[in-house]
Motif scaffolding. Structure first.
Motif, short mmCIF file in Angstrom:
data_model
loop_
_atom_site.label_atom_id
_atom_site.label_comp_id
_atom_site.label_asym_id
_atom_site.label_seq_id
_atom_site.Cartn_x
_atom_site.Cartn_y
_atom_site.Cartn_z
N VAL A 60 81.88 -15.98 54.83
CA VAL A 60 82.11 -15.97 56.26
C VAL A 60 82.44 -14.51 56.69
CG1 VAL A 60 82.62 -18.45 56.41
CG2 VAL A 60 84.29 -16.57 56.47
N VAL A 64 85.38 -13.60 62.14
CA VAL A 64 85.59 -14.92 62.51
C VAL A 64 87.23 -14.85 62.86
CG1 VAL A 64 84.14 -16.30 61.31
CG2 VAL A 64 86.34 -15.75 60.33
N ASP A 95 90.81 -23.74 60.54
CA ASP A 95 90.68 -22.28 60.24
C ASP A 95 91.37 -21.81 59.05
OD1 ASP A 95 88.52 -21.85 62.28
OD2 ASP A 95 90.06 -22.25 63.65
N TYR A 97 91.30 -19.81 55.46
CA TYR A 97 90.27 -19.04 54.49
C TYR A 97 90.81 -18.69 53.41
CZ TYR A 97 88.13 -19.06 58.98
OH TYR A 97 87.51 -19.47 60.44
N TYR A 105 85.87 -16.55 52.55
CA TYR A 105 85.29 -17.74 52.30
C TYR A 105 86.18 -18.87 52.92
CZ TYR A 105 83.25 -15.36 48.42
OH TYR A 105 82.30 -14.47 47.76
N ARG A 106 85.59 -20.24 53.52
CA ARG A 106 86.40 -21.23 53.79
C ARG A 106 87.12 -21.69 52.67
NH1 ARG A 106 86.41 -22.36 59.48
NH2 ARG A 106 84.42 -21.56 60.10
#
Length: 290
Positions: A60, A64, A95, A97, A105-106
């Motif tokens: 991601v 974010v 949220d 990571y 990344y998540r």
């Protein structure tokens, strides 16, 4: 020709063997104990690739995090309790990571950057921190190797360079480490490292980290329990004394030795309930350190 007596003996041995295998599985996790180390790749004593699987995950963008006012960036390191050796994998719902090799990344278990292919405490901790509104986003930076001793993490050890490299990588991508969470000690309990030696190697490791410009607080868990060993007084004392040095930015983490066999799926690594309890203990420790 097989006699009835011989056949009876063979059947009895087979039943006994099966029963013994079931008991081993139930009480010691045989058949599962190999799981946390399947993804560990070594070259001599050095870990070459601790976390295969990044190629199957979608990164991601770092953007974010831009809309988040309160972002926790935690370096999580040590041995199995800081890695993916828990019973049940978990995918963070919030949220939360996972920073790994310059990408975000998540957070989902197994976390990239640590050995093992089971569950971690960190995905659960991240969810709890967000749910409590302690942070708007949480980024975990794992550098953990199951079975590693403190000697391997201090400046002369083969794993120390991996800490410095990941710190540089985090800084290069505009992130600042806000916390360091250390869980390690079971291997030193087995090798009977002394209180003095453990403290000396830990402080040398921390001094090297500080020279990299990381001034974040470090929380030290008490972690010495594994299977028949119910805790090691020498290592526990070292960890307690280290965690009492608030002027040096060192604070107490959870006392995971309090979690007995009921919370350890193989007698050593945390079960699903053990991971949940450990995550809550980290919440409490972070609250005391703030």
């Amino acid at each position: 020709m097989v006699t009835k007596h011989a056949a009876g003996v063979a059947i009895a041995l087979l039943v006994a063997g099966l029963s013994f295998g079931i008991l081993l599985q139930k009480y010691y996790g045989v058949g599962r104990v190999v799981r946390p180390i399947l993804n560990t790749v070594y070259q001599g004593n050095a870990v070459v690739d601790r976390s295969p699987g990044a190629e199957s995950r979608i990164a991601v963008p770092f953007e974010v995090l831009q809309s988040k006012n309160r972002v926790m960036v935690a370096l999580v390191f040590g041995q199995a309790g800081a890695a993916n050796s828990g019973e049940t994998p978990h995918t963070a719902r919030r949220d939360v990571y996972n920073f790994y090799k310059g990408k975000l990344y998540r957070a989902q278990d197994p976390l990239l950057g640590a050995t093992g292919d089971g569950g971690s405490v960190w995905t659960r901790l991240g969810d709890k921190l967000i749910e409590r509104q302690s942070y708007d986003a949480v980024v975990f930076v794992p550098v953990a190797v199951g079975g590693s001793t403190i000697a391997r993490w201090q400046p002369d050890g083969d794993l120390h360079r991996s800490i410095l490299d990941v710190i540089d990588d985090v800084k290069d991508h505009g992130l600042t480490i806000t916390h360091m969470l250390w869980h390690q000690g079971e291997s030193d309990a087995i090798s009977q490292t002394s209180t003095t030696a453990y403290k000396s190697m830990f402080l040398a490791m921390l001094s090297s980290i500080r020279r990299q410009g990381v001034d974040a607080p470090i929380l030290v868990s008490i972690a010495t329990r594994c299977r028949k060993n119910r805790g090691d007084l020498e290592i526990r004392q070292a960890q307690k004394e280290l965690a009492a040095d608030a002027p040096a930015g060192i604070f107490p983490g959870p006392d995971t030795d309090e979690l007995g066999l009921r919370f350890r799926w193989d007698g050593c690594h945390f079960s699903d309930e053990g991971l949940e309890r450990t995550a809550q203990m980290w919440i409490n420790a972070l609250g005391r350190a703030s």
